[in-house]
Motif scaffolding. Sequence first.
Motif, mmCIF file in Angstrom:
data_model
loop_
_atom_site.group_PDB
_atom_site.id
_atom_site.type_symbol
_atom_site.label_atom_id
_atom_site.label_comp_id
_atom_site.label_asym_id
_atom_site.label_seq_id
_atom_site.Cartn_x
_atom_site.Cartn_y
_atom_site.Cartn_z
ATOM 1 N N THR A 38 0.730 -1.308 -0.100
ATOM 2 C CA THR A 38 -0.012 -0.058 -0.217
ATOM 3 C C THR A 38 0.676 1.325 0.019
ATOM 4 O OG1 THR A 38 -1.643 -1.179 1.360
ATOM 5 C CG2 THR A 38 -1.836 1.298 1.173
ATOM 6 N N GLU A 41 2.491 1.660 -3.311
ATOM 7 C CA GLU A 41 1.469 2.304 -4.540
ATOM 8 C C GLU A 41 0.861 3.731 -4.133
ATOM 9 O OE1 GLU A 41 -1.712 -0.758 -4.146
ATOM 10 O OE2 GLU A 41 -0.448 -2.198 -5.307
ATOM 11 N N SER A 42 0.920 3.990 -2.835
ATOM 12 C CA SER A 42 0.766 5.531 -2.645
ATOM 13 C C SER A 42 1.686 6.521 -2.965
ATOM 14 C CB SER A 42 0.405 5.677 -1.146
ATOM 15 O OG SER A 42 1.600 5.850 -0.485
ATOM 16 N N LYS A 44 3.737 8.065 -1.396
ATOM 17 C CA LYS A 44 4.013 9.106 -0.372
ATOM 18 C C LYS A 44 5.233 8.421 0.490
ATOM 19 C CE LYS A 44 -0.610 10.603 -0.115
ATOM 20 N NZ LYS A 44 -1.794 10.755 0.454
#
Length: 123
Positions: A38, A41-42, A44
């Motif tokens: 996750t 994929e972000s 950030k």
Amino acid sequence: MNATTLAQRAYAPTAAPTRSARSIEYDVIARITYRLKTAIESGKLAPLLEALHENRKLWRTLAIDVADDENLLPDDLRARIFYLGEFTSHHTSEVIRKKASAVPLLEVNTAILRGLKQERTLS
């Protein structure tokens, strides 16, 4: 509520079923792998750094466990897990310095999960 219902509740099992160490290990690795995926994929930085830290702690723990002379795993498997711990530590540093992608770390965890899942179905 009648006496039968009260009796059934009183004598019903109160604890969750006992889980195997492998099952718990699988769940921990799966949770960390999901967080890592996750975060990648972000795109950030903060979530990625948190996930990398958690993943590095996991692999450090696994490496320490297999380095123990009391560990019952076969020596070859212990050596491979220890190597993956070393790889993870080094590669994580490269990811943090923005010299490498975090995807290989995700791939290592995913391969471990596949192995654990296969082992669970064979048991």
